[in-house]
Write a protein that holds these residues in place. Structure first.
Motif, mmCIF file in Angstrom:
data_model
loop_
_atom_site.group_PDB
_atom_site.id
_atom_site.type_symbol
_atom_site.label_atom_id
_atom_site.label_comp_id
_atom_site.label_asym_id
_atom_site.label_seq_id
_atom_site.Cartn_x
_atom_site.Cartn_y
_atom_site.Cartn_z
ATOM 1 N N VAL A 106 -5.645 20.970 -39.315
ATOM 2 C CA VAL A 106 -6.036 20.393 -38.759
ATOM 3 C C VAL A 106 -4.402 20.384 -37.270
ATOM 4 O O VAL A 106 -3.492 20.171 -37.470
ATOM 5 C CB VAL A 106 -5.736 19.441 -39.391
ATOM 6 N N ASN A 107 -4.684 19.718 -36.161
ATOM 7 C CA ASN A 107 -3.982 19.109 -35.328
ATOM 8 C C ASN A 107 -3.020 20.427 -34.979
ATOM 9 O O ASN A 107 -2.074 19.876 -33.670
ATOM 10 C CB ASN A 107 -3.528 17.951 -35.159
ATOM 11 N N VAL A 108 -2.798 21.361 -35.178
ATOM 12 C CA VAL A 108 -1.814 21.918 -34.839
ATOM 13 C C VAL A 108 -2.250 23.971 -34.617
ATOM 14 O O VAL A 108 -3.271 24.650 -35.232
ATOM 15 C CB VAL A 108 -1.054 22.398 -36.117
ATOM 16 N N LEU A 109 -1.162 24.231 -33.297
ATOM 17 C CA LEU A 109 -1.494 25.240 -33.127
ATOM 18 C C LEU A 109 -3.208 25.428 -33.186
ATOM 19 O O LEU A 109 -4.374 24.410 -32.333
ATOM 20 C CB LEU A 109 -1.391 26.643 -34.138
ATOM 21 N N GLN A 110 -3.847 26.724 -33.184
ATOM 22 C CA GLN A 110 -5.588 27.406 -32.882
ATOM 23 C C GLN A 110 -6.299 26.592 -34.570
ATOM 24 O O GLN A 110 -6.403 27.097 -35.085
ATOM 25 C CB GLN A 110 -5.568 28.402 -32.900
ATOM 26 N N ALA A 111 -5.946 24.845 -34.070
ATOM 27 C CA ALA A 111 -6.995 24.050 -35.070
ATOM 28 C C ALA A 111 -8.443 24.329 -35.289
ATOM 29 O O ALA A 111 -9.029 24.766 -34.673
ATOM 30 C CB ALA A 111 -6.086 22.572 -34.681
ATOM 31 N N GLN A 133 -4.895 22.393 -26.948
ATOM 32 C CA GLN A 133 -6.331 22.043 -27.314
ATOM 33 C C GLN A 133 -6.699 23.196 -27.810
ATOM 34 O O GLN A 133 -5.864 24.357 -27.620
ATOM 35 C CB GLN A 133 -7.040 21.430 -25.818
ATOM 36 N N ASN A 134 -7.955 23.649 -28.176
ATOM 37 C CA ASN A 134 -8.652 24.503 -27.993
ATOM 38 C C ASN A 134 -10.068 25.308 -26.999
ATOM 39 O O ASN A 134 -11.194 24.400 -27.148
ATOM 40 C CB ASN A 134 -9.045 24.035 -29.956
ATOM 41 N N THR A 135 -10.082 25.953 -27.082
ATOM 42 C CA THR A 135 -11.318 26.884 -25.842
ATOM 43 C C THR A 135 -12.318 28.135 -26.020
ATOM 44 O O THR A 135 -11.814 28.282 -26.847
ATOM 45 C CB THR A 135 -10.385 26.796 -24.437
ATOM 46 N N VAL A 136 -12.938 27.967 -25.120
ATOM 47 C CA VAL A 136 -13.148 28.957 -25.481
ATOM 48 C C VAL A 136 -12.791 30.265 -25.353
ATOM 49 O O VAL A 136 -13.085 31.299 -26.563
ATOM 50 C CB VAL A 136 -14.921 29.156 -24.583
ATOM 51 N N ARG A 137 -11.769 29.998 -25.023
ATOM 52 C CA ARG A 137 -10.819 31.787 -24.928
ATOM 53 C C ARG A 137 -10.295 31.863 -26.449
ATOM 54 O O ARG A 137 -10.590 32.522 -26.717
ATOM 55 C CB ARG A 137 -9.991 31.474 -23.970
ATOM 56 N N ASP A 138 -9.498 30.705 -27.133
ATOM 57 C CA ASP A 138 -9.127 30.718 -28.392
ATOM 58 C C ASP A 138 -10.693 31.826 -29.192
ATOM 59 O O ASP A 138 -9.992 31.893 -30.114
ATOM 60 C CB ASP A 138 -8.835 29.029 -28.444
ATOM 61 N N ALA A 139 -11.997 30.812 -28.600
ATOM 62 C CA ALA A 139 -13.173 30.895 -30.529
ATOM 63 C C ALA A 139 -12.745 32.659 -29.510
ATOM 64 O O ALA A 139 -13.228 33.917 -30.764
ATOM 65 C CB ALA A 139 -14.111 30.371 -29.504
#
Length: 505
Positions: free
Chosen positions: A359-364, A327-333
């Motif tokens: 797409v669909n992998v790591l920090q997508a 998943q990709n969260t605010v932290r990743d942003a």
């Protein structure tokens, strides 16, 4: 509580151009990035053009995507390009032993990739096979792609349906040769890079930037070996032919506990700040590589590329561990915002960067599930920041900013960069604090300015993310920002990324 930050931006003092290719992307044959990602096939009920998923193309075009790296990654050094040309039903099946040990049918190959790049309006960055390939194989691939006369590879391309050659401006000489790309020593690979680079030249009017595979993190010895080997070519650093025009490094972010050791959406405040500190440490890593490059190449003939960067967490529960779906969260942003500020700072040497992965992998950028497509928080950072592409650095000075001790270092809780293009400017601000908002006052000097648009990206917490049920939980919204008497004032919520677009007089 409300923290404060004071900064100065000299709107009339421009620096180096921020290469648009810093906003590049990466698509490897890994998990569901290509198959069930970009490629759904022509028979799919999901809307597509010649097998390429239409909504992904539309989403990426909105980012002004400058380039796309393919086919790897580790996969590149097991990939033989002739397996992916010709009629699809006649292409051999291959085992992807690097990622999930799955069998793929090679339906997405050279022509499909170049078709995708044309749909995206993106430059192609093709990564060749050094570890298990040959010099001849790589040279023939360049010829197949870029030559326009009746040479053997040009004729083969025409037999496969493409008359005119493609423009392929970027060519990778292997990938991670210190690891999955062959377990080589730096000195051995440096010699191989010179040999492969010698034969991997563009044809006709196509000029290829040859990219030597560089270090992991801060392995300066690897950079030193590549620069020393290039400098041994007579006249290379003073105007002669270079064996390669750029070198890379890879940098993945975690909380300090190591790659793939914690969850994307469940983390403590300590892990959050550890992650941000690790992301910010890329500045030290870049400075080290740049110092080595400067000692051999004072005329900046060779550039530095970070062609794999991003966060790396545990895979989501119930998914294939070899597919690296997270998943990709605010932290990743926030990690993305910090990286871009640092890449902008080093625009003299940094000519490209490629987030891992699209797409669909790591920090997508996007996540798909059947017909649904979700734009991640990281996607929105790319979109909000696209005004920096090919703009000029602006002199930016953080005079006062809140800090937090992380380990033995002081972490600044606000990051910032700015650029100008004509009569517009863009300021990016990242507040990484978990629980404190921050009021920023920025002295705008040298030119008069007014706010044209201001936006902020945040969520209920640093762990907030988007999914098919709530695709807009984390999305840009208007930010109250104003310029009075030459001072920009805006209050950023906790864990937020913001951009302020200015019109200049």
């Amino acid at each position: 509580m409300t923290a404060t930050v004071h900064a100065i931006v000299d709107l009339d003092v421009t620096g180096h151009r921020i290469n648009r290719h810093i906003y590049g992307h990466f698509a490897e044959h890994l998990g569901r990035c290509i198959y069930d990602g970009f490629w759904v096939g022509e028979d799919s009920e999901i809307l597509n053009v010649r097998g390429i998923r239409s909504d992904i193309v539309e989403a990426l075009r909105a980012l002004n995507i400058p380039n796309l790296r393919w086919p790897g990654g580790c996969f590149a050094d097991t990939y033989h390009w002739r397996d992916g040309i010709g009629p699809r039903d006649e292409r051999p099946r291959i085992a992807n032993t690097n990622w999930g040990d799955v069998v793929e049918n090679n339906h997405f190959g050279t022509h499909e990739f170049m078709d995708l790049c044309e749909m995206l309006g993106a430059d192609a960055y093709v990564n060749g096979n050094v570890a298990s390939g040959t010099v001849q194989e790589m040279a023939e691939w360049v010829e197949y792609l870029t030559r326009g006369d009746d040479s053997p590879m040009a004729r083969l391309r025409r037999e496969n349906g493409r008359d005119e050659p493609w423009d392929v401006p970027f060519w990778g000489i292997g990938n991670e040769p210190w690891g999955c790309g062959g377990n080589m020593t730096a000195e051995y690979y440096a010699n191989e890079a010179r040999r492969y680079g010698h034969f991997s030249r563009g044809h006709g009017e196509n000029k290829v930037t040859r990219i030597a595979a560089g270090a992991s993190d801060d392995d300066l010895n690897w950079t030193r070996a590549l620069m020393s080997s290039a400098a041994d070519c007579a006249g290379c650093m003073t105007g002669g032919d270079l064996p390669y025009e750029a070198i890379t490094f890879h940098y993945y972010t975690h909380s300090g506990e190591g790659i793939n050791t914690e969850d994307a959406t469940r983390f403590t405040d300590e892990q959050h700040y550890g992650t941000i500190a690790h992301a910010a440490d890329i500045d030290r890593v870049i400075r080290g590589h740049v110092a080595v490059m400067d000692s051999y190449d004072p005329n900046d003939r060779m550039s530095l590329i970070c062609d794999e960067w991003g966060t790396w967490w545990n895979v989501e529960e119930g998914t294939n561990p070899g597919f690296l779906f997270q998943q990709n969260t605010v932290r990743d942003a926030l990690v993305a915002g910090i990286h871009f500020d640092i890449f902008h700072k080093h625009a003299r040497r940094i000519s490209m960067a490629n987030i891992a992965q699209t797409v669909n992998v790591l920090q997508a950028m996007v996540l798909t599930d059947g017909e649904s497509l979700v734009l991640t928080p990281t996607y929105h950072v790319f979109e909000m920041n696209k005004g920096h592409q090919d703009a000029l650095q602006l002199a930016t000075h953080l005079r006062e900013t809140p800090t937090r001790t992380v380990g033995k270092k002081e972490l600044e809780l606000v990051s910032m960069s700015a650029s100008a293009k004509g009569d517009t400017a863009l300021i990016s601000l990242t507040n990484v604090s978990v629980d404190e908002e921050c009021t920023a006052t920025v002295d705008l000097r040298g030119r008069e300015a007014r706010v044209a648009r201001a936006r902020v990206l945040t969520g209920d917490g640093a762990d907030a993310y988007n999914d098919a049920e709530t695709p807009d939980r984390v999305a840009p919204r208007a930010l109250d920002a104003v310029v009075r008497d030459g001072v920009l004032t805006a209050t950023l919520p906790p864990h937020a990324f913001a951009t302020v677009e200015l019109e200049l007089a």
